[in-house]
Motif scaffolding. Structure first.
Motif, short mmCIF file in Angstrom:
data_model
loop_
_atom_site.label_atom_id
_atom_site.label_comp_id
_atom_site.label_asym_id
_atom_site.label_seq_id
_atom_site.Cartn_x
_atom_site.Cartn_y
_atom_site.Cartn_z
N VAL A 177 -1.00 2.69 5.33
CA VAL A 177 -0.16 2.40 4.17
C VAL A 177 1.19 1.88 4.64
O VAL A 177 1.56 2.03 5.81
CB VAL A 177 0.04 3.65 3.28
N ASP A 178 1.93 1.29 3.70
CA ASP A 178 3.28 0.80 4.00
C ASP A 178 4.34 1.84 3.66
O ASP A 178 5.33 2.00 4.39
CB ASP A 178 3.57 -0.47 3.20
N LEU A 179 4.16 2.53 2.53
CA LEU A 179 5.16 3.44 1.99
C LEU A 179 4.51 4.75 1.58
O LEU A 179 3.36 4.77 1.14
CB LEU A 179 5.81 2.82 0.73
N ARG B 224 0.85 -1.19 0.00
CA ARG B 224 0.00 0.00 0.00
C ARG B 224 0.89 1.24 0.00
O ARG B 224 1.75 1.39 0.87
CB ARG B 224 -0.92 -0.01 1.22
N VAL B 225 0.65 2.10 -0.98
CA VAL B 225 1.50 3.27 -1.19
C VAL B 225 0.62 4.51 -1.21
O VAL B 225 -0.44 4.53 -1.82
CB VAL B 225 2.26 3.17 -2.54
N THR B 226 1.09 5.57 -0.53
CA THR B 226 0.40 6.86 -0.62
C THR B 226 1.34 7.87 -1.23
O THR B 226 2.55 7.88 -0.95
CB THR B 226 -0.08 7.35 0.76
N THR B 227 0.80 8.73 -2.09
CA THR B 227 1.62 9.72 -2.78
C THR B 227 0.71 10.71 -3.48
O THR B 227 -0.52 10.64 -3.37
CB THR B 227 2.56 9.03 -3.79
N GLY B 228 1.31 11.65 -4.21
CA GLY B 228 0.55 12.64 -4.95
C GLY B 228 -0.11 12.05 -6.19
O GLY B 228 0.19 10.91 -6.60
N ALA B 229 -0.94 12.87 -6.83
CA ALA B 229 -1.77 12.36 -7.92
C ALA B 229 -0.96 11.98 -9.15
O ALA B 229 -1.38 11.10 -9.92
CB ALA B 229 -2.81 13.42 -8.30
N THR B 230 0.19 12.60 -9.40
CA THR B 230 0.93 12.36 -10.64
C THR B 230 2.23 11.60 -10.44
O THR B 230 2.98 11.38 -11.38
CB THR B 230 1.25 13.70 -11.34
N THR B 231 2.51 11.18 -9.22
CA THR B 231 3.80 10.56 -8.92
C THR B 231 4.00 9.24 -9.66
O THR B 231 5.10 8.97 -10.16
CB THR B 231 3.92 10.31 -7.41
N ARG C 56 5.98 -8.04 -12.92
CA ARG C 56 6.58 -9.19 -13.60
C ARG C 56 7.26 -10.12 -12.59
O ARG C 56 7.17 -11.34 -12.69
CB ARG C 56 7.59 -8.70 -14.63
N ARG C 57 7.93 -9.53 -11.59
CA ARG C 57 8.65 -10.32 -10.59
C ARG C 57 7.72 -10.94 -9.57
O ARG C 57 7.99 -12.03 -9.04
CB ARG C 57 9.69 -9.45 -9.90
N PHE C 58 6.62 -10.23 -9.25
CA PHE C 58 5.68 -10.71 -8.22
C PHE C 58 4.27 -10.69 -8.80
O PHE C 58 3.45 -9.82 -8.47
CB PHE C 58 5.76 -9.82 -6.98
N PRO C 59 3.94 -11.64 -9.68
CA PRO C 59 2.66 -11.58 -10.40
C PRO C 59 1.43 -11.70 -9.51
O PRO C 59 0.35 -11.25 -9.90
CB PRO C 59 2.77 -12.76 -11.38
N ARG C 60 1.57 -12.29 -8.33
CA ARG C 60 0.39 -12.45 -7.46
C ARG C 60 0.25 -11.33 -6.44
O ARG C 60 -0.72 -11.29 -5.68
CB ARG C 60 0.45 -13.79 -6.74
N ALA C 61 1.21 -10.43 -6.40
CA ALA C 61 1.14 -9.32 -5.44
C ALA C 61 0.18 -8.25 -5.96
O ALA C 61 0.04 -8.05 -7.17
CB ALA C 61 2.52 -8.73 -5.23
N SER C 62 -0.45 -7.56 -5.04
CA SER C 62 -1.33 -6.45 -5.42
C SER C 62 -0.72 -5.14 -4.95
O SER C 62 -0.05 -5.07 -3.91
CB SER C 62 -2.72 -6.62 -4.80
N LEU C 63 -0.93 -4.09 -5.73
CA LEU C 63 -0.48 -2.74 -5.40
C LEU C 63 -1.69 -1.86 -5.17
O LEU C 63 -2.62 -1.84 -5.98
CB LEU C 63 0.36 -2.17 -6.54
N GLU C 64 -1.68 -1.14 -4.05
CA GLU C 64 -2.79 -0.23 -3.72
C GLU C 64 -2.20 1.18 -3.58
O GLU C 64 -1.32 1.40 -2.75
CB GLU C 64 -3.47 -0.65 -2.42
N PHE C 65 -2.70 2.11 -4.39
CA PHE C 65 -2.22 3.49 -4.34
C PHE C 65 -3.30 4.40 -3.75
O PHE C 65 -4.45 4.38 -4.19
CB PHE C 65 -1.85 3.98 -5.75
N GLN C 66 -2.90 5.15 -2.75
CA GLN C 66 -3.81 6.10 -2.08
C GLN C 66 -3.30 7.51 -2.34
O GLN C 66 -2.17 7.85 -1.98
CB GLN C 66 -3.83 5.82 -0.58
N THR C 67 -4.12 8.34 -2.96
CA THR C 67 -3.70 9.68 -3.35
C THR C 67 -3.89 10.67 -2.21
O THR C 67 -4.95 10.71 -1.58
CB THR C 67 -4.50 10.16 -4.57
N GLU C 68 -2.86 11.45 -1.94
CA GLU C 68 -2.93 12.53 -0.97
C GLU C 68 -2.49 13.83 -1.65
O GLU C 68 -1.78 13.81 -2.65
CB GLU C 68 -2.02 12.26 0.24
#
Length: 299
Positions: free
Chosen positions: A142-144, A94-101, A115-127
């Motif tokens: 969030v994690d990062l 889980r990652v939080t960052t700006g809208a265009t990052t 490609r390296r982690f095909p079963r992993a999910s990425l969650e982006f939270q906009t701040e």
């Protein structure tokens, strides 16, 4: 006291009011108040001070809030790790960052990571600000966090990834468009497009210019750099922006970026609660982004 009592109290401290915390948690203001009162009865001290525009923690409340932020954040991370192990799945980051990052700094890294982690999910939270990213980290949501780095301190750890030189974004027909560079003195009394005043980048830029005795006029406010360079390219103003490579390409034929070498570069990178507490998957994503950014800077 219960974990729910502590979670609600932490939400009140972050939001600054009982009603706002209730909206965040999906419960009534009365229910929020009951959780706080139960804590105050058990501890024998007031934890919140009522003010005209909401509430702030008392000295005792600040002590508890710090412990809640640290303790519940680590519990939430541990529960997520255990759930991932139980499901035998790839897990999530889980990652939080700006809208265009993501577009500017992470696009290639996301493809590589998937490609390296095909079963992993990425969650982006906009701040909209680094402060919002810090709050999300503190709450364990969030994690990062990808942020404009600021002076060290506080409850998070920061790692620089990219150093971005400043440039003046102007339309191709602007009198300054043909210059090889501009000096801070050239910005005196210039009317600029800028990020909101509470943004870290805007604060740092203002501090550096003030140190050179320059006080530009920010008469237009936008929420992200992409909007600033769009308006500049249309001839609707000038903007001091990080000189990102893609803005010099064919996609912006009417835009010119004139370097401002006298200004210290803007530094962006990762913020986390604790690097040694990150999951292996989150660490892998952070390292992948840093590797791709390093390649681009070298290129």
């Amino acid at each position: 006291m219960t974990l729910d009592d502590l979670r609600v109290f932490g939400a009140v401290c972050r939001a600054g009011s009982l009603s706002a915390a209730g909206r965040e948690l999906g419960c009534t203001q009365s229910a929020v108040s009951q959780h706080v009162k139960r804590l105050e009865r058990e501890l024998g001290l007031s934890l919140l001070e009522r003010q005209p525009r909401g509430v702030v923690p008392t000295p005792a409340g600040r002590v508890l809030w710090g412990a809640v932020t640290e303790g519940l954040g680590r519990i939430d991370q541990a529960v997520r790790r255990i759930e991932e192990l139980a499901r035998a799945e790839g897990g999530s980051v889980r990652v939080t960052t700006g809208a265009t990052t993501v577009r500017h700094f992470m696009a290639a890294a996301v493809v590589d990571f998937r490609r390296r982690f095909p079963r992993a999910s990425l969650e982006f939270q906009t701040e909209t600000s680094s402060r919002g990213c810090f709050d999300a980290l503190a709450a364990g949501a969030v994690d990062l966090a990808w942020i404009t780095l600021r002076p060290a301190g506080g409850e998070v750890e920061q790692r620089p990834v990219v150093h971005l030189p400043w440039a003046l974004a102007v339309a191709a027909g602007d009198p300054l468009a043909g210059r090889e560079s501009v000096e801070p003195a050239d910005l005196q009394d210039v009317r600029l497009i800028g990020l909101p005043e509470n943004s870290t980048a805007r604060t740092q830029l203002g501090t550096w210019l003030a140190g050179a005795g320059i006080r530009p006029v920010f008469d237009t406010s936008v929420t992200d750099w992409d909007t600033a360079i769009l308006l500049a390219g249309l001839g609707l103003g000038r903007a001091v922006v990080p000189a990102l490579p893609e803005w010099n390409g064919p996609g912006h034929p009417d835009l010119r970026l004139v370097p401002i070498p006298a200004l210290p570069p803007l530094t962006a990178g990762w913020a986390v609660r604790r690097w040694d507490a990150l999951s292996p998957l989150a660490r892998a994503f952070a390292d992948t982004v840093a590797e791709h950014c390093s390649r681009r800077e070298a290129g």
